[in-house]
Design a protein around this motif. Structure first.
Motif, PDB file in Angstrom:
ATOM      1  N   SER A 196      -1.024  -7.617  -3.714  1.00 44.76           N
ATOM      2  CA  SER A 196      -1.729  -6.555  -3.015  1.00 44.76           C
ATOM      3  C   SER A 196      -3.153  -6.361  -3.572  1.00 44.76           C
ATOM      4  O   SER A 196      -3.841  -7.336  -3.870  1.00 44.76           O
ATOM      5  CB  SER A 196      -0.924  -5.256  -3.069  1.00 44.76           C
ATOM      6  N   ASP A 256       1.105  -7.830   0.701  1.00 45.74           N
ATOM      7  CA  ASP A 256      -0.202  -7.957   1.354  1.00 45.74           C
ATOM      8  C   ASP A 256      -1.241  -8.484   0.373  1.00 45.74           C
ATOM      9  O   ASP A 256      -1.088  -8.403  -0.845  1.00 45.74           O
ATOM     10  CB  ASP A 256      -0.639  -6.615   1.931  1.00 45.74           C
ATOM     11  N   GLY A 296       3.300  -5.270  -3.653  1.00 44.24           N
ATOM     12  CA  GLY A 296       3.274  -5.497  -2.217  1.00 44.24           C
ATOM     13  C   GLY A 296       2.982  -6.944  -1.870  1.00 44.24           C
ATOM     14  O   GLY A 296       2.380  -7.685  -2.658  1.00 44.24           O
TER      15      GLY A 296
END
Length: 332
Positions: A223, A249, A247
């Motif tokens: 992330s 992402d 995360g």
């Protein structure tokens, strides 16, 4: 029958319990191992608690790592009595894993237990330490040397981060440890970190490219942390990414890669070929300080693993957790 953790899922819900397990539950394989030691990793925590869809078939024995002794084999590569370990290959997810007294697996997934380690020490290393070594190897093969500057390690109090710090420090690198538990700063410095920084420095959305600082990075978070690490890596530096605790992402731009020539290495430990595994374990035997390893290791019994798995996901566990699978049966 043998003891282990069994995960089941039906109309009444998702459950993980320590219980007697029938050998018929085990997955197919040509080698059966008497498991002595296992460990708890982040993925094991997700599997046991059910907080992410890690387990793909039921019932399932969790545990992505184990070490023990071969007790039956139809694979010519392995003989009864040989000492082995396993990391990854989908065990604990699609194939019954190591948090039980028996495991049946494919022989080509096994690695001989290095003479430099006991089974307990090998599991103190586990997938976390083996992954940390893969990250260090990636930075080395990129050409990064201790004289080139600071190496950032994120998620420093976790299993991968802790072992990475110990490895890098022994190799002479100057390590900066990023953690959400800055109160553990003295512990991280005892492992070899030269400096400890709060993870919030890297966790918030940042600029596409920032001031150059890191010669290399080992990132376990993903992330924004990974994006900021890339943005502040020096010209022609490298980042080894192996985790997603923050995360999946990656809110970044191409700027660090096309303006500074930064290289981002993806580190996969689950399906890595045997040659890579052998190299990593050989280097662990050479470069990991066993005293520092013991400092980051705590031992639990199989009956405690479910509770500790939840604590691990809550960020309450430091370093490595080894699981004494055989209990009072005196594993070596």
């Amino acid at each position: 029958m043998f003891n282990g953790i069994l995960i089941t899922k039906d109309d009444t819900g998702y459950r993980a319990q320590v219980q007697p397990i029938d050998e018929a539950v085990l997955s197919e394989g040509d080698v059966t191992v008497s498991v002595e030691w296992s460990t708890l990793n982040y993925k094991d925590g997700l599997a046991i608690t059910g907080k992410a869809p890690v387990v793909r078939r039921f019932p399932m024995v969790p545990g992505i790592d184990f070490a023990g002794t071969v007790i039956a084999s139809s694979n010519p590569a392995w003989q009864v009595g040989e000492r082995v370990l396993l990391n990854g290959w989908g065990v604990g997810e699609t194939h019954c894993g190591g948090l039980a007294e028996l495991a049946r697996v494919k022989g080509e997934w096994l690695v001989a237990l290095p003479d430099t380690f006991t089974a307990r020490q090998a599991m103190a290393i586990g997938t976390a330490g083996y992954t940390a070594m893969l990250c260090v190897l990636a930075l080395e093969k990129h050409g990064i040397q201790p004289k080139d500057g600071e190496i950032l390690v994120t998620g420093a109090n976790g299993g991968v981060g802790s072992v990475a710090i110990a490895l890098l420090a022994k190799l002479g690198y100057q390590v900066v440890a990023s953690t959400g538990r800055v109160s553990e700063g003295e512990h991280l410095k005892a492992l070899g970190a030269a400096e400890v920084i709060d993870r919030q420095v890297l966790a918030a959305p940042g600029k596409p490219i920032g001031k150059e600082r890191w010669a290399g990075v080992i990132d376990t978070v993903g992330s924004h942390t990974l994006a900021n690490a890339c943005a502040t890596t020096k010209y022609r530096g490298a980042v080894a990414a192996c985790g997603l605790a923050g995360g999946m992402d990656f809110p970044a731009t191409v700027a660090p890669f096309i303006l500074r020539g930064v290289t981002l290495y993806g580190i996969d430990s689950v399906m890595a070929p045997l040659a890579v595994r052998h190299e990593a374990w050989a280097r662990l035997g050479q470069d990991l300080d066993i005293v520092r390893l013991e400092r980051i290791t705590c031992e639990i019994g199989l009956s405690e693993a479910i509770e500790v798995a939840a604590q691990l996901l809550d960020g309450k566990v430091r370093g490595r957790v080894v699981v004494n699978v055989q209990g009072g049966r005196s594993p070596s």
